[in-house]
Motif scaffolding. Structure first.
Motif, PDB file in Angstrom:
ATOM      1  N   ILE A   1       4.905  -5.057  17.133  1.00  0.00           N
ATOM      2  CA  ILE A   1       5.948  -5.233  18.133  1.00  0.00           C
ATOM      3  C   ILE A   1       5.813  -6.646  18.674  1.00  0.00           C
ATOM      4  N   ARG A   2       6.930  -7.261  18.966  1.00  0.00           N
ATOM      5  CA  ARG A   2       6.909  -8.606  19.519  1.00  0.00           C
ATOM      6  C   ARG A   2       7.126  -8.534  21.021  1.00  0.00           C
ATOM      7  N   PHE A   3       6.078  -8.888  21.773  1.00  0.00           N
ATOM      8  CA  PHE A   3       6.186  -8.851  23.227  1.00  0.00           C
ATOM      9  C   PHE A   3       7.301  -9.744  23.735  1.00  0.00           C
ATOM     10  N   GLY A   4       7.563 -10.834  23.025  1.00  0.00           N
ATOM     11  CA  GLY A   4       8.560 -11.774  23.512  1.00  0.00           C
ATOM     12  C   GLY A   4       9.965 -11.193  23.565  1.00  0.00           C
ATOM     13  N   PHE A   5      10.200 -10.105  22.841  1.00  0.00           N
ATOM     14  CA  PHE A   5      11.539  -9.511  22.801  1.00  0.00           C
ATOM     15  C   PHE A   5      11.686  -8.341  23.766  1.00  0.00           C
ATOM     16  N   ASN A   6      10.615  -8.021  24.479  1.00  0.00           N
ATOM     17  CA  ASN A   6      10.620  -6.817  25.299  1.00  0.00           C
ATOM     18  C   ASN A   6       9.935  -7.050  26.639  1.00  0.00           C
ATOM     19  N   ALA A   7      10.286  -6.231  27.600  1.00  0.00           N
ATOM     20  CA  ALA A   7       9.516  -6.203  28.837  1.00  0.00           C
ATOM     21  C   ALA A   7       8.178  -5.530  28.565  1.00  0.00           C
ATOM     22  N   VAL A   8       7.171  -5.961  29.282  1.00  0.00           N
ATOM     23  CA  VAL A   8       5.838  -5.371  29.170  1.00  0.00           C
ATOM     24  C   VAL A   8       5.346  -5.057  30.572  1.00  0.00           C
ATOM     25  N   GLY A   9       4.765  -3.891  30.697  1.00  0.00           N
ATOM     26  CA  GLY A   9       4.262  -3.478  32.003  1.00  0.00           C
ATOM     27  C   GLY A   9       2.798  -3.117  31.969  1.00  0.00           C
ATOM     28  N   TRP A  10       2.174  -3.232  33.125  1.00  0.00           N
ATOM     29  CA  TRP A  10       0.823  -2.716  33.332  1.00  0.00           C
ATOM     30  C   TRP A  10       0.911  -1.516  34.277  1.00  0.00           C
ATOM     31  N   TYR A  11       0.167  -0.501  33.953  1.00  0.00           N
ATOM     32  CA  TYR A  11       0.081   0.701  34.757  1.00  0.00           C
ATOM     33  C   TYR A  11      -1.400   1.003  34.962  1.00  0.00           C
TER      34      TYR A  11
ATOM     35  N   VAL B   1       2.078  -0.948  37.974  1.00  0.00           N
ATOM     36  CA  VAL B   1       1.409  -2.057  38.650  1.00  0.00           C
ATOM     37  C   VAL B   1       2.260  -3.318  38.615  1.00  0.00           C
ATOM     38  N   ALA B   2       2.722  -3.691  37.427  1.00  0.00           N
ATOM     39  CA  ALA B   2       3.460  -4.955  37.293  1.00  0.00           C
ATOM     40  C   ALA B   2       4.252  -4.930  35.999  1.00  0.00           C
TER      41      ALA B   2
ATOM     42  N   TYR C   1      -3.484   0.409  31.783  1.00  0.00           N
ATOM     43  CA  TYR C   1      -2.776   0.538  30.510  1.00  0.00           C
ATOM     44  C   TYR C   1      -1.649  -0.484  30.440  1.00  0.00           C
ATOM     45  N   CYS C   2      -1.411  -1.010  29.250  1.00  0.00           N
ATOM     46  CA  CYS C   2      -0.189  -1.788  29.062  1.00  0.00           C
ATOM     47  C   CYS C   2       0.824  -0.933  28.310  1.00  0.00           C
TER      48      CYS C   2
END
Length: 115
Positions: free
Chosen positions: A27-37, A48-49, A94-95
């Protein structure tokens, strides 16, 4: 196949800092939102963010001003810099990233804040 792998957790004293990393494959992080929980013992997982694909960041009130989420698209990594840590920050972190209707999670990394 998509894999997210968190690292960087550990034991730290109150007031200390840690930087968590999330590495992705498939998966390409640059194309998606990423969150931390995070999930503390006996509690539900909480957000979290988040960093959007346009690098817009949002934070839970409990960590605002102390945590910073960032990404390195070239390395396909997302980070969570955690400063001024408190005992209540103790949790498994977790991410998460979504691609279409699929939601991907890592296995988590333990953060313990204690003197």
């Amino acid at each position: 196949q998509v894999h997210l792998v968190e690292s960087g957790g550990g034991l730290v004293q109150p007031g200390g800092s840690l930087r968590l990393s999330c590495a992705a494959s498939g998966i390409r992080f640059g194309f998606n939102a990423v969150g931390w929980y995070r999930q503390a013992p006996g509690r539900q997982r909480e957000w979290v963010a988040t960093i959007s694909r346009y690098d817009i960041t949002n934070y839970a009130d409990s960590v605002k001003g102390r945590f910073t989420i960032s990404r390195d698209n070239a390395k396909n990594m997302v980070y969570l810099q955690m400063n001024s840590l408190k005992p209540e920050d103790t949790a498994v972190y977790y991410c998460n990233s979504n691609q279409g209707v699929d939601s991907y999670w890592g296995q988590g990394t333990q953060v313990a804040v204690s003197s």
